[in-house]
Design a protein around this motif. Structure first.
Motif, PDB file in Angstrom:
ATOM      1  N   VAL A 212       0.837  -1.205   0.000  1.00  0.00           N
ATOM      2  CA  VAL A 212       0.000   0.000   0.000  1.00  0.00           C
ATOM      3  C   VAL A 212       0.872   1.255   0.000  1.00  0.00           C
ATOM      4  O   VAL A 212       0.645   2.184  -0.782  1.00  0.00           O
ATOM      5  CB  VAL A 212      -0.974   0.009   1.198  1.00  0.00           C
TER       6      VAL A 212
ATOM      7  N   ALA B 110       2.566   1.825  -3.263  1.00  0.00           N
ATOM      8  CA  ALA B 110       1.600   2.369  -4.228  1.00  0.00           C
ATOM      9  C   ALA B 110       1.301   3.836  -3.912  1.00  0.00           C
ATOM     10  O   ALA B 110       1.206   4.666  -4.817  1.00  0.00           O
ATOM     11  CB  ALA B 110       0.319   1.540  -4.216  1.00  0.00           C
ATOM     12  N   LEU B 111       1.159   4.168  -2.633  1.00  0.00           N
ATOM     13  CA  LEU B 111       0.919   5.557  -2.232  1.00  0.00           C
ATOM     14  C   LEU B 111       2.048   6.471  -2.702  1.00  0.00           C
ATOM     15  O   LEU B 111       1.810   7.596  -3.126  1.00  0.00           O
ATOM     16  CB  LEU B 111       0.815   5.663  -0.706  1.00  0.00           C
TER      17      LEU B 111
ATOM     18  N   LEU C 181       1.585   7.966  -6.012  1.00  0.00           N
ATOM     19  CA  LEU C 181       0.457   8.878  -6.228  1.00  0.00           C
ATOM     20  C   LEU C 181       0.927  10.330  -6.150  1.00  0.00           C
ATOM     21  O   LEU C 181       1.917  10.632  -5.482  1.00  0.00           O
ATOM     22  CB  LEU C 181      -0.621   8.645  -5.175  1.00  0.00           C
TER      23      LEU C 181
ATOM     24  N   TYR D  47      -3.046  13.666  -3.646  1.00  0.00           N
ATOM     25  CA  TYR D  47      -3.785  12.446  -3.318  1.00  0.00           C
ATOM     26  C   TYR D  47      -3.262  11.833  -2.027  1.00  0.00           C
ATOM     27  O   TYR D  47      -4.035  11.402  -1.170  1.00  0.00           O
ATOM     28  CB  TYR D  47      -3.689  11.425  -4.448  1.00  0.00           C
ATOM     29  N   ARG D  48      -1.935  11.763  -1.880  1.00  0.00           N
ATOM     30  CA  ARG D  48      -1.360  11.211  -0.646  1.00  0.00           C
ATOM     31  C   ARG D  48      -1.818  12.019   0.560  1.00  0.00           C
ATOM     32  O   ARG D  48      -2.122  11.473   1.612  1.00  0.00           O
ATOM     33  CB  ARG D  48       0.175  11.233  -0.703  1.00  0.00           C
TER      34      ARG D  48
ATOM     35  N   LEU E 181      -5.624  11.391   1.366  1.00  0.00           N
ATOM     36  CA  LEU E 181      -5.778  10.030   1.894  1.00  0.00           C
ATOM     37  C   LEU E 181      -5.263   9.934   3.326  1.00  0.00           C
ATOM     38  O   LEU E 181      -5.902   9.332   4.186  1.00  0.00           O
ATOM     39  CB  LEU E 181      -5.054   9.019   0.997  1.00  0.00           C
TER      40      LEU E 181
ATOM     41  N   ARG F  63      -8.482   7.239  -4.219  1.00  0.00           N
ATOM     42  CA  ARG F  63      -8.811   5.824  -3.958  1.00  0.00           C
ATOM     43  C   ARG F  63      -8.743   5.011  -5.243  1.00  0.00           C
ATOM     44  O   ARG F  63      -8.220   3.900  -5.267  1.00  0.00           O
ATOM     45  CB  ARG F  63     -10.205   5.714  -3.332  1.00  0.00           C
TER      46      ARG F  63
ATOM     47  N   LEU G 123      -5.119   4.590  -6.235  1.00  0.00           N
ATOM     48  CA  LEU G 123      -4.478   3.624  -5.339  1.00  0.00           C
ATOM     49  C   LEU G 123      -4.907   2.206  -5.696  1.00  0.00           C
ATOM     50  O   LEU G 123      -4.076   1.298  -5.780  1.00  0.00           O
ATOM     51  CB  LEU G 123      -4.813   3.946  -3.881  1.00  0.00           C
ATOM     52  N   ARG G 124      -6.209   2.015  -5.910  1.00  0.00           N
ATOM     53  CA  ARG G 124      -6.718   0.702  -6.324  1.00  0.00           C
ATOM     54  C   ARG G 124      -6.032   0.248  -7.606  1.00  0.00           C
ATOM     55  O   ARG G 124      -5.614  -0.902  -7.740  1.00  0.00           O
ATOM     56  CB  ARG G 124      -8.236   0.782  -6.526  1.00  0.00           C
TER      57      ARG G 124
END
Length: 189
Positions: free
Chosen positions: A119, A122-123, A126, A130-131, A134, A166, A169-170
């Protein structure tokens, strides 16, 4: 603002260092996590937090009690962190800081660590915006309205950014899963 907090702000505005320390102490960990989510490097996050606290101390006379002190402080942390990454954009994210649950079944713990690693990797890919949303919404558990105040955007824009974050990230996590599954076929075959 809480009555005690208002008194601490008043005393800090008058130059009371101890009042300022008491005022920021409850917010330091969360402010650090916000800085870390933006700059993606523990040492840089510490530096950003120190710079932000200094800026908050200097700007305290301009604090007008329109927002909660914590929101005002996080705005300063956010701006300071963004300034730092504009100067040094390629920093590494330290996902080990987010492994907080040392108890429990070792196999389950390993799976949790592995999942967190995926996770946070992946973050890291971004966009900073976005980070940030989130982290504020899911890690710090701030309501949307307060996230909007911290990032200085309308509530609707924050909701849109959260939705897109989201989704991104997905997508980043599913892309990694497809790459891993593709490698398993090569290794097994």
């Amino acid at each position: 603002m809480l009555p005690d907090e208002a008194e601490l702000v008043r005393r800090a505005k008058e130059g009371d260092d101890q009042a300022f320390a008491s005022l920021v102490r409850p917010h330091v960990d969360r402010a650090y996590r916000l800085a870390l989510s933006i700059v993606a490097d523990p040492a840089e996050a510490e530096d950003a937090l120190q710079d932000a606290l200094y800026k908050a101390w200097r700007a305290l006379p301009q604090f007008r009690h329109e927002a909660a002190f914590s929101t005002w402080l996080w705005q300063i942390v956010r701006r300071t962190s963004l300034d730092r990454i504009r100067r040094a954009p390629a920093l590494a994210f330290d996902e080990k800081l987010h492994d907080r649950d040392p108890a429990g079944d070792p196999a389950r713990r390993w799976e949790q660590v592995e999942t967190r690693h995926e996770v946070f990797a992946a973050l890291k890919r971004l966009p900073v915006a976005y980070r940030t949303v989130l982290t504020l919404f899911y890690v710090e558990e701030l309501p949307i309205r307060e996230v909007a105040e911290v990032v200085e955007l309308p509530v609707g824009t924050v909701k849109t950014q959260l939705h897109r974050a989201r989704k991104a990230l997905r997508r980043a996590l599913s892309d990694k899963k497809r790459r891993v599954e593709g490698l398993e076929g090569v290794v097994d075959g």
